[in-house]
Design an enzyme around this catalytic site. Structure first.
Site, PDB file in Angstrom:
ATOM      1  N   GLU A 194       4.193  -7.987   2.808  1.00 17.57           N
ATOM      2  CA  GLU A 194       4.535  -8.915   3.900  1.00 17.57           C
ATOM      3  C   GLU A 194       4.128  -8.322   5.245  1.00 17.57           C
ATOM      4  O   GLU A 194       3.548  -8.989   6.098  1.00 17.57           O
ATOM      5  CB  GLU A 194       6.051  -9.183   3.929  1.00 17.57           C
TER       6      GLU A 194
ATOM      7  N   CYS B 137       4.872  -2.624   2.860  1.00 18.84           N
ATOM      8  CA  CYS B 137       5.010  -3.791   1.981  1.00 18.84           C
ATOM      9  C   CYS B 137       3.901  -4.811   2.255  1.00 18.84           C
ATOM     10  O   CYS B 137       3.309  -4.836   3.338  1.00 18.84           O
ATOM     11  CB  CYS B 137       6.345  -4.480   2.232  1.00 18.84           C
TER      12      CYS B 137
ATOM     13  N   ILE C 133       0.870  -1.183   0.000  1.00 20.20           N
ATOM     14  CA  ILE C 133       0.000   0.000   0.000  1.00 20.20           C
ATOM     15  C   ILE C 133       0.902   1.227   0.000  1.00 20.20           C
ATOM     16  O   ILE C 133       1.587   1.499   1.000  1.00 20.20           O
ATOM     17  CB  ILE C 133      -0.929   0.003   1.236  1.00 20.20           C
TER      18      ILE C 133
ATOM     19  N   CYS D  67      12.060  -7.455   1.476  1.00 18.58           N
ATOM     20  CA  CYS D  67      13.022  -6.382   1.778  1.00 18.58           C
ATOM     21  C   CYS D  67      13.547  -6.562   3.206  1.00 18.58           C
ATOM     22  O   CYS D  67      12.992  -7.316   4.019  1.00 18.58           O
ATOM     23  CB  CYS D  67      12.382  -5.005   1.592  1.00 18.58           C
TER      24      CYS D  67
HETATM   25  N1  THU Z   1       7.461  -4.131  -1.717  1.00 18.91           N
HETATM   26  C1  THU Z   1       6.775  -5.121  -1.034  1.00 18.91           C
HETATM   27  O1  THU Z   1       5.544  -5.072  -0.916  1.00 18.91           O
HETATM   28  N2  THU Z   1       7.500  -6.136  -0.517  1.00 18.91           N
HETATM   29  C2  THU Z   1       8.859  -6.250  -0.579  1.00 18.91           C
HETATM   30  O2  THU Z   1       9.443  -7.156   0.005  1.00 18.91           O
HETATM   31  C3  THU Z   1       9.633  -5.277  -1.358  1.00 18.91           C
HETATM   32  C4  THU Z   1       8.881  -4.126  -1.908  1.00 18.91           C
HETATM   33  C5  THU Z   1       6.684  -3.022  -2.287  1.00 18.91           C
HETATM   34  C6  THU Z   1       6.942  -1.680  -1.659  1.00 18.91           C
HETATM   35  C7  THU Z   1       6.610  -0.737  -2.788  1.00 18.91           C
HETATM   36  O3  THU Z   1       5.229  -0.481  -2.787  1.00 18.91           O
HETATM   37  C8  THU Z   1       6.945  -1.520  -4.050  1.00 18.91           C
HETATM   38  O4  THU Z   1       7.017  -2.873  -3.653  1.00 18.91           O
HETATM   39  C9  THU Z   1       8.250  -1.125  -4.707  1.00 18.91           C
HETATM   40  O5  THU Z   1       9.295  -1.113  -3.819  1.00 18.91           O
END
Ligand code: THU
Length: 134
Positions: free
Chosen positions: A58, A56, A46, A92
């Site tokens: 997760e 993120c 979001i 991440c």
């Molecule tokens: N993002 C995630 O949802 N999970 C991760 O482990 C890495 C990145 C999202 C955050 C952001 O909205 C987009 O991916 C680009 O970084």
């Protein structure tokens, strides 16, 4: 042969990814988190125009689960990518640190494109030196 439990998690992560709100990066992520009691909590990323409030997929799933009283987790499936270009990915560092708070070393992270293309990591291999208060 893929087990039903993993298949179900991948399905739910694909479904959760449809709710991703990613107008800035256009990168969409879906997650599905399995608890020891057999419940599955899903999450998507979001984003926010101020960027740093972005969360993120997760962490969305973990925070939903923990806020419902869950503390015991077994595995999580992740589905990531731009539009229909789904690629294998890893969480991440911030999300791994959240996992460090709640998960054991053998917690599994399943990164998937579909049922035929997926990879399973153990949490300990992705963040062997997590921060903790010692
Ligand atoms: N993002 C995630 O949802 N999970 C991760 O482990 C890495 C990145 C999202 C955050 C952001 O909205 C987009 O991916 C680009 O970084």
């Amino acid at each position: 042969m893929i087990n039903e439990n993993i298949k179900d998690l991948i399905d739910k992560a694909i479904k959760a990814r449809k709710n991703a709100y990613a107008p800035y990066s256009k990168y969409k992520v879906g997650a599905a988190l399995l608890t020891a009691s057999g419940k599955i909590y899903t999450g998507c990323n979001i984003e926010n125009s101020a960027y740093s409030p972005t969360v993120c997929a997760e962490r969305t799933a973990f925070f939903k689960a923990v806020s419902e009283g869950e503390k015991d987790f077994l595995k999580m499936a992740l589905v990531c990518g731009y539009d229909d270009n789904i690629k294998l990915c890893t969480p991440c560092g911030v999300c791994l640190q959240v996992m460090a708070e709640f998960c054991k070393e053998d917690f599994e992270i399943i990164t998937a494109v579909n049922y035929d293309e997926y990879k399973i990591y153990k949490f300990k291999d992705l963040l062997p030196y997590a921060f903790n208060l010692k």
